[in-house]
Design an enzyme around this catalytic site. Structure first.
Site, PDB file in Angstrom:
ATOM      1  CG  HIS A  77      -0.203  -0.104   2.530  1.00  0.00           C
ATOM      2  ND1 HIS A  77       0.298   0.986   3.201  1.00  0.00           N
ATOM      3  CD2 HIS A  77       0.105  -1.182   3.280  1.00  0.00           C
ATOM      4  CE1 HIS A  77       0.877   0.583   4.324  1.00  0.00           C
ATOM      5  NE2 HIS A  77       0.776  -0.731   4.396  1.00  0.00           N
ATOM      6  CG  ASP A  78      -0.411   4.256   1.301  1.00  0.00           C
ATOM      7  OD1 ASP A  78      -1.298   4.942   0.776  1.00  0.00           O
ATOM      8  OD2 ASP A  78      -0.603   3.558   2.318  1.00  0.00           O
TER       9      ASP A  78
ATOM     10  N   GLY B 134       5.070  -1.071   2.706  1.00  0.00           N
ATOM     11  CA  GLY B 134       4.252   0.111   2.452  1.00  0.00           C
ATOM     12  C   GLY B 134       5.033   1.397   2.385  1.00  0.00           C
TER      13      GLY B 134
END
Length: 257
Positions: free
Chosen positions: A119-120, A137
Site C-alpha cells: 500500500h501507498d 508500504g
C-alpha cells in the site's frame, strides 16, 4: 475479446480493444484503458485505474485492500499507468487513508512473477522488479530503478533514480540515485550503476561526475554534512549531482552509507 467466463462488474469501465481472459474477475469501480490485455484467472478489485496497453498476466491480483491493520475500509485506490508488464502472481495493493490514499505505478515498468507492491508505494517509470522482489508500504522508487530477484525494501524507504538493488539485498535505508546496493543481506553501497547508465546513454563525462560524487559521499571519510557541502560545489557543473543533492534533502530515513 472478453471471455464468456470472465466476471465483470456493471460499474467497471472497459476501454477499446481490451482483452480479458477466462475466469478473470473485474470488480466494481475499475477502469481499464484501451489496448490492455488481462490474462485468465486475474483479479482486479476497485477502486483501480489502469491505463493503456498494459499486459497483465494470469493469476495477478491488483487493487486488493491494503495489508494494514489501521485500514478501516476508507476510499483508496490503485493507479497504474501505460505499457506496463505485470506477470504471474503479482500482488499490488491499494493505498491507505492516512498514507496518501493511493498506490501508484507509472509507465513502462516490468513487474515480474511473484512481486509484491504494498500500500501507498509510489513507483516511477521504466523500472524492473525481478522475480520475488517486494516492497513494504510507503516505499518510493525512482525512474529506471532495478530490483533484482529476492530483493526488498523496508517501509518508508526511498530509492533514487537509476539505482540498482542486487539479488537478495534487503534495503532498510534511503538509497541515493545511481547507487548499487549489493553483497550481503542487509545491503551496502558498492559503487554506482555504471553499466545501467551506459545502456541508457549516459556519456563518459556524466558518469565521471557521478563517480566523483559517489567517492565524496562514500569513500572520502567525510561526515554527511561535509560531504553535502562538497557535493554542492560539484553540482554546479552536473545536473546528476544536483539530483543526488535533491534526494538527500528529501531523505527522511537514515541514508545507506
Amino acid at each position: 475479446m472478453i471471455h464468456p467466463t470472465a466476471q465483470i462488474d456493471p460499474s467497471a469501465v472497459i476501454g477499446d480493444n481490451v482483452s480479458i481472459g477466462a475466469y478473470s474477475v473485474i470488480g466494481a469501480d475499475v477502469q481499464i484503458g484501451d489496448g490492455t490485455v488481462v490474462g485468465p484467472h486475474a483479479v482486479i478489485e476497485g477502486p483501480t485505474r489502469i491505463g493503456r496497453d498494459n499486459r497483465i498476466s494470469q493469476f495477478a491480483s491488483l487493487g486488493g485492500a491494503p495489508q494494514d491493520k489501521k485500514f478501516a475500509g476508507e476510499h483508496t485506490e490503485l493507479i497504474i499507468g501505460d505499457r506496463n508488464l505485470i506477470r504471474e502472481f503479482v500482488t499490488i495493493n491499494r493505498g491507505t487513508g492516512d498514507g496518501g490514499g493511493a498506490t501508484r505505478l507509472g509507465n513502462d515498468n516490468w513487474v515480474l512473477a511473484y512481486v509484491h507492491i504494498a500500500h501507498d508505494c509510489q513507483i516511477g517509470n521504466n523500472t524492473v522488479f525481478s522475480n520475488y522482489s517486494a516492497l513494504a508500504g510507503h516505499v518510493e522508487i525512482g525512474d529506471w530503478v532495478v530490483m533484482a530477484g529476492f530483493s526488498g525494501a523496508h517501509q518508508f524507504c526511498k530509492i533514487g533514480a537509476h539505482a540498482f538493488i542486487g539479488m537478495g539485498c534487503l534495503v532498510g535505508s534511503d538509497v541515493p540515485p545511481f547507487v548499487t546496493m549489493a553483497n550481503d543481506q542487509r545491503g551496502r553501497p558498492r559503487g554506482i550503476n555504471s553499466e545501467g547508465l551506459k545502456r541508457r546513454g549516459f556519456d563518459a563525462p556524466r558518469i565521471s561526475a557521478i563517480k566523483r560524487a559517489y567517492r565524496t559521499l562514500y569513500m572520502a571519510g567525510l561526515s554527511l554534512a561535509d560531504a553535502r557541502e562538497q557535493l554542492t560545489e560539484q553540482a554546479n557543473g552536473s545536473e546528476d549531482v544536483r539530483a543526488m543533492l535533491e534526494f538527500l534533502d528529501r531523505s527522511e530515513r537514515a541514508l545507506a552509507r
